[in-house]
Design an enzyme around this catalytic site. Structure first.
Site, PDB file in Angstrom:
ATOM      1  N   ARG A  46      -4.824   0.332  -1.864  1.00 18.87           N
ATOM      2  CA  ARG A  46      -3.839  -0.713  -2.187  1.00 18.87           C
ATOM      3  C   ARG A  46      -2.461  -0.176  -1.856  1.00 18.87           C
ATOM      4  O   ARG A  46      -1.842   0.502  -2.660  1.00 18.87           O
ATOM      5  CB  ARG A  46      -3.932  -1.075  -3.671  1.00 18.87           C
ATOM      6  N   SER A 117      -9.464 -11.264  -7.941  1.00 15.91           N
ATOM      7  CA  SER A 117      -8.793 -11.164  -9.258  1.00 15.91           C
ATOM      8  C   SER A 117      -8.697 -12.554  -9.852  1.00 15.91           C
ATOM      9  O   SER A 117      -8.285 -13.479  -9.150  1.00 15.91           O
ATOM     10  CB  SER A 117      -7.351 -10.669  -9.107  1.00 15.91           C
ATOM     11  N   LYS A 146       1.706  -2.504 -11.306  1.00 17.70           N
ATOM     12  CA  LYS A 146       1.817  -3.698 -10.448  1.00 17.70           C
ATOM     13  C   LYS A 146       3.147  -4.372 -10.811  1.00 17.70           C
ATOM     14  O   LYS A 146       3.343  -4.809 -11.951  1.00 17.70           O
ATOM     15  CB  LYS A 146       0.650  -4.646 -10.728  1.00 17.70           C
TER      16      LYS A 146
END
Ligand SMILES: Nc1nc(C(F)(F)F)ncc1COP(=O)(O)OP(=O)(O)O
Ligand SMILES: [Mg+2]
Length: 217
Positions: A46, A117, A146
């Site tokens: 990510r 998600s 995040k």
């Protein structure tokens, strides 16, 4: 390759490590070596947020980490970037509600692993209908990793979906540590997904081992 079975997916989700170059202070490959040694079961690349790598740099790091995962039979999932996943022939892709639809991604990736998600039961049912192999639910606890994360939602949605008889593989994410991981598993998750608990630990290998113990009980 065939579509992954729920049973296999559940095994892979146990200790699901996510990393990008911005999540660690030491060399990402060194973090990966230790996390693999410590027993992670699945990996997601990510590369996102302030200071994230782009283009060739992003590709090169992804390729190097993917090689390490392949050497240790750890499936390699790419977050958001479907084209990167296809160009690397990654094992799968993870997308969220702001990314392209699960159905569109499924079309592009064939039988590769597809994770989605979700934050509501409607999004969960929609993702299943569109062909998700697993769902990421969170943030369970508060997180600063995040940058645009929603408020911590606890384990309520995990419990609700299990109470409604949903059997799709589920992984919790968001502020999870070895201390609170048992709560996530008790709620009905098949595993936990972490970034900081491993990537910024004093000892990456020790922290990963503690997470494995917490998850396997
Ligand atoms: N990356 C993720 N991985 C998982 C996983 F299930 F794999 F643990 N769950 C949730 C997310 C969050 O995904 P998304 O909402 O698209 O945000 P971002 O692209 O910033 O990660
Ligand atoms: Mg995303």
């Amino acid at each position: 390759m065939e579509i992954i079975t729920d049973a296999k997916m559940r095994e892979l989700l146990k200790v699901y490590f996510i990393l990008g170059s911005t999540n660690c202070t030491q060399d990402p490959l060194e973090v990966m070596h230790q996390a693999i040694e410590g027993g992670i079961t699945l990996f997601q690349y990510r590369e996102k947020g302030t200071g994230a790598l782009l283009g060739e740099d992003k590709y090169k790091l992804a390729q190097a980490i993917q090689k390490l995962c392949q050497q240790h039979q750890i499936p390699f999932i790419v977050n958001d970037d479907v084209d990167l996943a296809l160009s690397l022939n990654a094992d799968g892709v993870h997308i969220g509600q702001e990314d392209e639809s699960a159905a569109a991604v499924r079309e592009k990736i064939g039988n590769k692993i597809l994770g989605v998600s979700v934050h509501t039961r409607e999004q969960a049912y929609e993702a299943i209908q569109q062909g998700a192999d697993y769902l990421g639910l969170g943030p369970v606890f508060s997180t600063t990793t995040k940058e645009d994360a929603k408020a911590a939602a606890g384990t309520a949605l995990i419990q609700t979906l299990r109470k409604e008889g949903l059997t799709i593989p589920l992984v919790g994410i968001g502020g999870i540590t070895a201390e609170n991981a048992p709560l996530v598993m008790a709620a009905g998750a098949d595993g936990v997904s972490v970034i900081t608990a491993i990537s910024l630990a004093d000892s990456v290998i020790h922290s990963t081992q503690k997470l494995c113990q917490a998850v396997y009980g």
